[in-house]
Design an enzyme around this catalytic site. Sequence first.
Site, PDB file in Angstrom:
ATOM      1  N   GLU A   2       0.981  -1.313   0.135  1.00 12.46           N
ATOM      2  CA  GLU A   2      -0.083   0.106  -0.001  1.00 12.46           C
ATOM      3  C   GLU A   2       0.761   1.383  -0.036  1.00 12.46           C
ATOM      4  O   GLU A   2       0.547   2.196  -0.750  1.00 12.46           O
ATOM      5  CB  GLU A   2      -1.092  -0.211   1.247  1.00 12.46           C
ATOM      6  CG  GLU A   2      -2.261  -0.910   1.039  1.00 12.46           C
ATOM      7  CD  GLU A   2      -2.927  -0.787  -0.165  1.00 12.46           C
ATOM      8  OE1 GLU A   2      -2.985   0.375  -0.603  1.00 12.46           O
ATOM      9  OE2 GLU A   2      -3.592  -1.797  -0.319  1.00 12.46           O
ATOM     10  N   TYR A  18      -6.756   6.933   3.148  1.00 14.25           N
ATOM     11  CA  TYR A  18      -6.741   5.786   2.340  1.00 14.25           C
ATOM     12  C   TYR A  18      -6.130   4.538   2.898  1.00 14.25           C
ATOM     13  O   TYR A  18      -6.687   3.389   3.011  1.00 14.25           O
ATOM     14  CB  TYR A  18      -6.337   6.269   1.218  1.00 14.25           C
ATOM     15  CG  TYR A  18      -6.083   5.024   0.283  1.00 14.25           C
ATOM     16  CD1 TYR A  18      -7.001   4.227  -0.281  1.00 14.25           C
ATOM     17  CD2 TYR A  18      -4.733   4.573   0.101  1.00 14.25           C
ATOM     18  CE1 TYR A  18      -6.729   3.064  -0.829  1.00 14.25           C
ATOM     19  CE2 TYR A  18      -4.468   3.274  -0.657  1.00 14.25           C
ATOM     20  CZ  TYR A  18      -5.534   2.529  -1.069  1.00 14.25           C
ATOM     21  OH  TYR A  18      -5.335   1.450  -1.539  1.00 14.25           O
ATOM     22  N   ASP A  42     -10.362   5.579  -2.480  1.00 17.27           N
ATOM     23  CA  ASP A  42      -9.234   5.874  -3.448  1.00 17.27           C
ATOM     24  C   ASP A  42      -9.565   6.703  -4.604  1.00 17.27           C
ATOM     25  O   ASP A  42     -10.621   6.658  -4.829  1.00 17.27           O
ATOM     26  CB  ASP A  42      -8.024   4.814  -3.404  1.00 17.27           C
ATOM     27  CG  ASP A  42      -8.629   4.050  -4.615  1.00 17.27           C
ATOM     28  OD1 ASP A  42      -9.628   3.877  -4.733  1.00 17.27           O
ATOM     29  OD2 ASP A  42      -7.724   3.428  -5.420  1.00 17.27           O
ATOM     30  N   CYS A  78     -13.638   0.510 -14.817  1.00 16.41           N
ATOM     31  CA  CYS A  78     -14.029   2.191 -15.014  1.00 16.41           C
ATOM     32  C   CYS A  78     -12.671   2.982 -14.900  1.00 16.41           C
ATOM     33  O   CYS A  78     -12.607   3.609 -13.772  1.00 16.41           O
ATOM     34  CB  CYS A  78     -14.961   2.157 -13.585  1.00 16.41           C
ATOM     35  SG  CYS A  78     -15.702   4.032 -13.754  1.00 16.41           S
ATOM     36  N   CYS A  91     -17.002   0.099 -20.467  1.00 20.67           N
ATOM     37  CA  CYS A  91     -18.431   0.404 -20.319  1.00 20.67           C
ATOM     38  C   CYS A  91     -19.157  -0.980 -20.777  1.00 20.67           C
ATOM     39  O   CYS A  91     -20.190  -1.352 -20.099  1.00 20.67           O
ATOM     40  CB  CYS A  91     -19.235   1.449 -20.669  1.00 20.67           C
ATOM     41  SG  CYS A  91     -18.271   3.118 -19.916  1.00 20.67           S
ATOM     42  N   CYS A 105     -19.001  -3.660 -17.945  1.00 24.36           N
ATOM     43  CA  CYS A 105     -19.137  -3.317 -16.563  1.00 24.36           C
ATOM     44  C   CYS A 105     -20.254  -3.645 -16.201  1.00 24.36           C
ATOM     45  O   CYS A 105     -21.528  -3.710 -16.507  1.00 24.36           O
ATOM     46  CB  CYS A 105     -19.133  -1.616 -16.457  1.00 24.36           C
ATOM     47  SG  CYS A 105     -19.260  -1.064 -15.004  1.00 24.36           S
ATOM     48  N   CYS A 107     -25.813   2.869 -14.510  1.00 25.17           N
ATOM     49  CA  CYS A 107     -24.521   3.980 -14.244  1.00 25.17           C
ATOM     50  C   CYS A 107     -25.106   5.533 -14.599  1.00 25.17           C
ATOM     51  O   CYS A 107     -25.377   5.439 -15.864  1.00 25.17           O
ATOM     52  CB  CYS A 107     -23.349   3.571 -15.026  1.00 25.17           C
ATOM     53  SG  CYS A 107     -21.976   4.907 -15.101  1.00 25.17           S
TER      54      CYS A 107
END
Length: 257
Positions: free
Chosen positions: A4, A87, A105, A160, A167, A170, A176
Site C-alpha cells: 500500500e 486511504y 481512493d 472504470c 463500459c 461493466c 450508471c
Amino acid sequence: MVSELMLQQTPVNRVLPVHEAWMERWPTPGDLAAASTGDAVRAWGRLGYPRRALRLHAAATAITERHDGVVPAEYADLLALPGVGDYTASAIASFAHGRRHVVLDTNVRRVLARAVGGTEFPGTSITRAERDVATALLPDDEATAATWAVATMELGALVCTAANPRCGSCPLADRCAWLAAGRPAHDGPPRRAQAWAGTDRQCRGRLLAVLRDAEGPVHRSVLEATWSDVPQRERCLASLLDDALVARTGPDTYALP
DNA sequence: CAGTCGTGGTA
DNA sequence: TTACCAAGACT
C-alpha cells in the site's frame, strides 16, 4: 502494508518486482526496523517519492516499539503511523484484517463519480457529500464490506478506468448515471498538469539517483556535475539533507543515510 | 486548501 | 515529442 505504501501514486507494474524483493529481504516490521534508512531508500529503487521509504521504515520502527512487531488492525492505530493516511489506514484494515471501512481512493472516487454522480471525474479533493455516498453504499456486514472495498477498487482500476473505460463489460452498466447520460465529457477547469522539467523535484531526483547508484560516499563535485543551476542545486541538496534522505559523511562527501 | 514531493509508461 | 498521468501523505 508495504504494498500500500509503495502503491501510493505509483503504478502496480512498477511496484511488483520491488515489493517482492523488499518482502524477501525484510519479511517482518522488525526486520525492516533493524535495517538502516539508507538501505531502505536504496531498496526503494526508482519507485519515486523516496520519502515514502523513510516513512515505511519509521512505521516499522513504531510497530516494533508500540505494537509488538505486529501491524495493528485498528484504524486509529494505523492512521498514527508515518506515511499512513486515511486511504492507507482504511485499506490495511479492510484488505488485511477484514474490517469494515470506507476505502476511498482515486479509483473508487471515479466509480462513484460516474455511477452515482453522473460525472466523468471526481473533484480534486474529497468532499463531505462524496464520503457520505461511499458510507451509505458500504454493506453493513463486515466481511461483505471488506469484499466491497476490494471490488469497487478493482472495478475502478480495471474497468472504470480514467481513460477509455470499458463500459461494455461493466457490471454497473445498467445503473450508471454517467453512462445513462451518454458519457458526457468532463467540464470545468482542466486538472493542473504537474510541471516537471527544471523543478526541484527533478533536481532532487537527479541528486538522489547519483547517491543511490553509488557504492559509498560521493564527492561534492560529482553532485555538482549533475545540475547546473547552482542556487537550485544547493537548495535541493539542503532539502534532501533536511529530509534525512541524504547524509553528509565528510567535509565534501555525501551518501545515503 | 493548495502546493509539494519522483518516476517511467503511454497516447 | 509532449502531455498526462498512477492504489496519497503531509504541510
